[in-house]
Design an enzyme around this catalytic site. Structure first.
Site, PDB file in Angstrom:
ATOM      1  N   HIS A  35      84.763  57.852  34.632  1.00  0.00           N
ATOM      2  CA  HIS A  35      86.001  57.554  34.348  1.00  0.00           C
ATOM      3  C   HIS A  35      86.526  59.044  33.830  1.00  0.00           C
ATOM      4  CE1 HIS A  35      85.063  53.031  32.873  1.00  0.00           C
ATOM      5  NE2 HIS A  35      85.165  53.441  34.290  1.00  0.00           N
ATOM      6  N   SER A  47      81.021  56.885  31.710  1.00  0.00           N
ATOM      7  CA  SER A  47      82.450  57.021  31.168  1.00  0.00           C
ATOM      8  C   SER A  47      82.183  57.873  30.071  1.00  0.00           C
ATOM      9  CB  SER A  47      82.909  55.639  30.620  1.00  0.00           C
ATOM     10  OG  SER A  47      84.159  55.619  30.028  1.00  0.00           O
ATOM     11  N   ASP A  82      83.048  48.020  32.411  1.00  0.00           N
ATOM     12  CA  ASP A  82      82.877  48.579  33.716  1.00  0.00           C
ATOM     13  C   ASP A  82      81.491  48.745  34.240  1.00  0.00           C
ATOM     14  OD1 ASP A  82      83.798  49.273  36.221  1.00  0.00           O
ATOM     15  OD2 ASP A  82      84.528  51.163  35.721  1.00  0.00           O
TER      16      ASP A  82
END
Length: 871
Positions: free
Chosen positions: A64, A37, A156
C-alpha cells in the site's frame, strides 16, 4: 470463504531435505505474491534478507503506497538481496529469481506471465490492491501461486489468500508477535485461509523448501501411478468413514490438487505417507475435508451474469408468476452466502417498488456447516467494497465494526441450511436455481444426477443458472438453452417422467416410522379354554367329519376338512390346487359335470354310487362314492364358492340266481356296460355343450376384461407416477421444513443470547433507563428505574401515562412524543421530593434499519459538587 485449518506447522526440519531440481521452464514458474501495508517494509526486508537467491521463484511485492509520492522501495530492497529487484512497468515479463515491486498509484494484475498495470480507480475506501493481484495470480497460476501476507492494518489480502488456496496454492501470514501491525494477517487467519503462520525469516525458509517439493517441480500428468491410485482410494475411504461424504466421483484433478496441497503443507512427498499421516492425525482429516469443499466465492462474481438475470430471467419469472404465488430461488453450494445475497440484491433491484408486495424466498444450501453459519450471520469484511458498489452498500448493507452486514430485510428473506445436493432430497417448486461452479468439480455420472434433480426441483417454466464452464451435458431433453454465453437454461416439460432418487439412509435408520412388529408368543403353561376348544374342534373335524372341500369360482381349492386323500391326489408335474387336476380319474367326469350344473343353475347337485378303483388290482378293489356339490354365497361378496362333500356308499349285495347260464350272465354284464357307456356319453355331451357355452361367454368376458385391464393399467401407471411425484414432493417439503427449522433454531439461539446480554447489561447499569415503544408503552427498564420511578415488573407493556413516578417529571409524555417527532434529544434537570437533582435525557429509539420505534429515557443523579459547578 471456507473455514480451514490454522496452518501452524513446525513438525519437520527442512534442513534434512536433499536438493531437488529447480523448475526452469516458464510454465513451471512459481510466483509468490507478498502483500504488505503499514509496517510491511520492515517485515519484507527481514523476509528478503533471509531468502536464498536460487529458489527459481519470482516474488511480487504489492505494498500500500501513497499515490502522490515516488516509491524508493526498489532501491531499498536491492541492497538486501542479490536477486534483481525491479519496479513493475506495464507488460513486464516475470522471470525466476527476480523481485518485482508495484509502483505507486497503480492496480496490478497478471496474464500470460506478464504484469499488467492500470490506473488506480477512484475508490470509496481503502484500495484493495493486494486482493486484486492475488485473485488474478490464482486464476493465472493455479497451484503454482503462493500468497504471503505481512504486516498491515485492515482486511486487504484475505480474499486474495482464499482464492489462492482454492486454486491449490499455499498461503502464509506473518505471526502477531513479529508483525508491527497485525490487522491484515489476523483477518486472514480468522477467515481460515492461511496454511502457515510464521515470522518473515521462517516464511523465507519454507518457500525455499516448497520450491523443491516434487508436487510443484514435476508435471502432473492425467494418469496416476498404480501406487498413487491405491493411496488415493485409501484416502477416499478414510474421508467417507470420517465425514460421510464420498469423493470417489469428484474430478480427479481437483481432488489430487487438494491432497497434494496438504502434502506440501505437511512436508510429505508420497501419497501413501500422507495416508498414514491422516490415520494418526484426525484433525488433518477434517482439514483435508474442508480443503476439498473449495467454498470460496465473492459478491457479484462475473457481474455480467447478474445483468443477464435482470434482463432475461427475473422479468419472465414475474410475468408468469401467479398473483398470489411466491417467488422461490435456490442456490446450492452457496458457501458463505455471497452468491445467495447477490441474487437477492439483483432481484430486489429489478422489482423496485413491487418488492414489498411480492413474497420472495431464497434458500441457500451448502454441505459445510461452518460456512452456513457465516452465511446466516451475514457479516462480511470491509474488502467486499471492491465487489459491491457504493450504492448497493448504502442500500443493502449496514456498516458495523470491522465490516458490513447484510440488511435485516434481506436476511429475513434468506434461509440457509446444511444440505448435500448429491444425497439429500431437493427443494421443489423453484423459479430459479443458481448453481455456479459446482458441477465442474464432479464427474459426468454425478453431473447427470444433479441435472435431473434440478429438473425435478424447478417449476414448469423455471430457470437454471450454471457456471460459464458448465452445461447440462446430455440432458438437453430436460433444459433448453436460453443464453449460451451466461449458461442460462429453461426447464422443458417432458412426457416421460424423469427418475429422481433420494437417499434416505439405511432401512434400519427409519424402521420406527413404518415398521410392523409381530408380538412374540410366550409359552404359557396355564389352562387356556380357547386353546383347548381349538384342539377339540381340530380332532372332531379331522376324525369324524366327512371329507369336504371348499373351492372358489376358478375351481381352486381354498380349504379342506376331514380325510380327502381317498378322493383327491396331487397330480404329477407342476403343483396345482385345481380340483379338476387333483380329482381321481373315476371321479373326474361326474365331478366336472356336477360343478358345471351347480355353477350354471345355482343348485345343489348330487352324484351317487360312482365306482372308484382302489388301485391294488384285486377283484374287490371297487368302491362306491357319493358326493354333493353345493354353491355357497358369503355376505356381500359377489364371488360364489362351492362346497363338495364326499361319502362312501355301501355296495348292494349281488343276488345269486339258481344255476344261471353263463350266456345270461354275459348278456347281463354287457347290458350294464352299455347302459353305463350311454350314461357317460350323455354326460360327456352335456359337459361338452356346457363347456362350449362357457368358453364363448369366457371369450367375451376375457375380451372385455382385457380392454378393462389395458385401461386400468394406464390408470395405474398414471396413478403410480402421481404417487411418485407426491412422494418426492413430500420428501422435498420435509427437507424444506427441516431447513426452516434449522434456521429458526439458529435465530432463536441468537435471540436468546442477545436477550441474556441485554438482561446482564441492564442489571449492570447504575442509573435509571426506560425504553418506551412507539405506542408509548414501557418495553424494558433497569433496576435503578424501579427505585427512582416506582416501577414494578408488571409495568412492562403498560402505557407510560399509567405510571405514577416518585419523581415529579412535568410533561413527560409530551416530551417523549416531541423527541419521536423531531428526532432531537431532550435534556432537563429535575428534582425529587428530597431535593436531589437528576439529569433527565430523552433520545429517539432507532432500529438497525434507521427507523424510529420509540424513545429511551435516562435519569442520572447529579452530585452536589457538580451542582455547585453548574451554579
Amino acid at each position: 470463504m471456507k473455514s480451514k485449518s490454522s496452518g501452524r506447522n513446525h513438525s519437520r526440519d527442512s534442513s534434512k531435505e536433499g536438493p531437488s531440481p529447480l523448475p526452469d521452464r516458464k510454465k513451471d514458474l512459481l510466483i509468490a505474491a507478498i502483500g504488505a501495508s503499514a509496517g510491511g517494509i520492515e517485515a519484507f526486508t527481514e523476509f528478503i534478507s533471509n531468502l536464498v537467491t536460487d529458489t527459481g521463484m519470482a516474488f511480487v511485492l504489492v505494498q500500500h503506497l501513497d499515490p502522490e509520492h515516488h516509491s524508493m522501495l526498489t532501491e531499498l530492497f536491492s541492497k538486501k538481496t542479490a536477486m534483481r529487484v525491479k519496479e513493475v512497468t506495464n507488460g513486464m515479463t516475470v522471470e525466476p529469481n527476480h523481485v518485482y515491486v508495484i509502483p505507486p498509484n497503480a492496480t496490478m494484475s497478471i496474464s500470460n506471465h506478464t504484469l499488467q498495470l492500470a490506473p488506480r480507480g477512484e475508490g470509496r475506501g481503502l484500495h484493495m490492491s493486494i486482493d486484486h493481484f492475488m485473485r488474478a495470480l490464482a486464476e493465472e497460476q493455479g497451484n503454482r501461486a503462493i500468497g504471503v501476507l505481512l504486516s498491515g492494518s485492515g482486511t486487504d489480502g484475505t480474499a486474495g489468500l482464499a482464492e489462492i488456496q482454492a486454486h491449490g496454492g499455499v498461503t502464509f501470514a506473518q505471526d502477531e508477535q513479529s508483525a508491527k501491525y497485525d490487522g491484515m494477517p489476523r483477518s486472514a487467519v480468522a477467515a481460515g485461509c492461511v496454511d502457515y503462520v510464521l515470522p518473515p525469516k521462517t516464511i523465507a525458509r519454507e518457500l525455499a523448501r516448497i520450491a523443491r517439493h516434487p508436487y510443484l517441480v514435476r508435471d502432473q500428468g492425467p494418469e496416476l501411478a498404480p501406487a498413487e491410485n491405491t493411496g488415493l482410494n485409501l484416502v477416499f475411504n478414510l474421508l467417507r468413514k470420517s465425514t460421510g461424504v464420498d469423493f470417489t466421483h469428484y474430478r480427479q484433478t481437483t481432488i489430487l490438487r487438494r491432497i497434494h496441497r496438504r502434502m506440501v503443507v505437511h512436508k510429505i512427498e508420497k501419497i501413501d505417507e500422507y495416508f498414514k499421516y491422516l490415520q494418526s492425525n484426525p484433525a488433518e482429516i477434517k482439514a483435508l475435508y474442508q480443503d476439498m469443499l473449495i467454498n470460496v466465492t465473492s459478491f457479484f462474481r462475473n457481474p455480467k451474469v447478474f445483468d443477464a438475470l435482470k434482463a432475461q430471467v427475473f422479468h419472465a419469472i414475474m410475468k408468469n408468476r401467479a398473483a398470489e404465488g411466491s417467488l422461490r430461488v435456490w442456490t446450492p453450494g452457496c458457501a458463505s452466502g455471497e452468491e445467495t445475497y447477490s441474487v437477492a440484491i439483483a432481484l430486489l433491484e429489478t422489482l423496485g417498488d413491487k418488492a414489498p408486495q411480492t413474497h420472495i424466498q431464497f434458500i441457500g444450501t451448502d454441505i459445510s456447516e461452518s460456512t452456513i453459519a457465516k452465511a446466516r450471520s451475514g457479516l462480511y469484511p470491509e474488502n467486499i467494497q471492491d465487489d459491491v458498489s457504493a450504492e448497493r452498500l448504502r442500500r443493502f448493507f449496514t456498516k458495523v465494526e470491522g465490516g458490513y452486514r447484510i440488511s435485516k430485510s434481506i436476511r429475513d428473506m434468506c434461509i440457509f441450511a446444511q444440505h448435500n445436493v448429491l444425497n439429500d432430497p431437493p427443494f421443489s417448486r423453484m423459479d430459479l436455481i443458481c448453481c455456479r461452479n459446482l458441477l465442474i468439480y464432479l464427474e459426468p455420472v454425478l453431473q447427470n444426477k444433479i441435472i435431473a434433480m434440478f429438473h425435478y426441483a424447478t417449476r414448469p417454466g423455471g430457470y437454471l443458472l450454471l457456471g460459464t464452464s458448465e452445461g447440462v451435458g446430455t440432458a438437453m431433453n430436460l433444459f433448453s438453452t436460453e443464453d449460451r454465453t451466461y449458461k442460462i437454461f429453461l426447464k422443458k416439460s417432458t412426457g416421460v417422467r424423469q427418475p429422481v432418487t433420494f437417499s434416505l439412509g439405511a432401512p434400519g435408520e427409519r424402521h420406527e416410522y413404518g415398521a410392523f412388529r409381530v408380538p412374540s408368543k410366550r409359552p404359557d403353561t396355564d389352562w387356556n379354554y380357547f386353546e383347548a376348544q381349538k384342539e377339540f374342534d381340530r380332532r372332531l373335524l379331522s376324525q369324524y367329519t366327512p371329507a369336504t372341500v371348499f373351492i372358489n369360482e376358478d375351481l381352486e381349492i381354498i380349504h379342506t376338512r376331514g380325510n380327502v386323500n381317498r378322493y383327491l391326489k396331487l397330480a404329477p408335474g407342476r403343483a396345482s390346487l385345481s380340483i379338476i387336476k387333483m380329482a381321481r380319474e373315476a371321479l373326474l367326469l361326474d365331478l366336472r359335470n356336477a360343478l358345471t350344473k351347480s355353477k350354471k343353475d345355482n343348485v345343489t347337485v348330487r352324484k351317487q354310487n360312482i365306482q372308484i378303483k382302489n388301485g391294488n388290482g384285486a377283484a374287490d378293489s371297487i368302491r362306491l362314492v357319493t358326493f354333493e356339490v353345493a354353491p355357497i354365497r358369503m355376505g356381500n361378496l359377489k364371488e360364489v364358492y362351492f362346497m363338495i362333500v364326499f361319502e362312501e356308499s355301501l355296495a348292494a349285495p349281488r343276488p345269486r340266481a339258481a344255476g344261471p347260464s353263463k350266456r345270461g350272465e354275459l348278456e347281463s354284464a354287457v347290458s350294464r356296460r352299455i347302459a353305463k357307456l350311454e350314461e357317460e356319453l350323455s354326460a360327456t355331451k352335456e359337459y361338452l355343450h356346457s363347456v362350449i357355452e362357457t368358453q364363448e361367454a369366457t371369450n367375451e368376458e376375457l375380451q372385455s376384461a382385457n380392454e378393462e385391464i389395458l385401461s386400468s393399467n394406464e390408470e395405474l401407471q398414471s396413478t403410480n407416477e402421481e404417487l411418485e411425484t407426491a412422494k418426492e414432493e413430500l420428501q422435498s417439503a420435509n427437507e424444506e421444513l427441516s431447513t426452516v427449522n434449522d434456521e429458526l433454531r439458529s435465530r432463536n439461539q441468537e435471540v436468546t443470547q442477545i436477550n441474556n446480554d441485554l438482561t446482564n447489561l441492564f442489571a449492570s447499569i447504575d442509573f435509571a433507563v426506560v425504553i418506551i415503544g412507539s405506542d408509548l408503552s414501557i418495553r424494558r427498564f433497569t433496576p435503578q428505574a424501579q427505585e427512582l420511578l416506582g416501577l414494578i415488573p408488571a409495568d412492562v407493556g403498560r402505557p407510560l401515562s399509567n405510571i405514577n413516578p416518585t419523581i415529579e417529571i412535568p410533561e413527560l409524555q409530551s416530551m417523549v412524543l416531541q423527541v419521536m417527532a423531531n428526532l432531537r434529544q431532550e435534556d432537563r434537570v429535575i428534582t425529587d421530593r428530597n431535593g436531589a437533582r437528576y439529569q433527565l435525557r430523552i433520545l429517539p429509539y432507532r432500529t438497525v434499519e434507521n427507523k424510529i420505534d420509540g424513545a429511551i429515557i435516562s435519569i442520572i443523579g447529579i452530585s452536589s459538587f457538580a451542582a455547585g459547578e453548574s451554579a
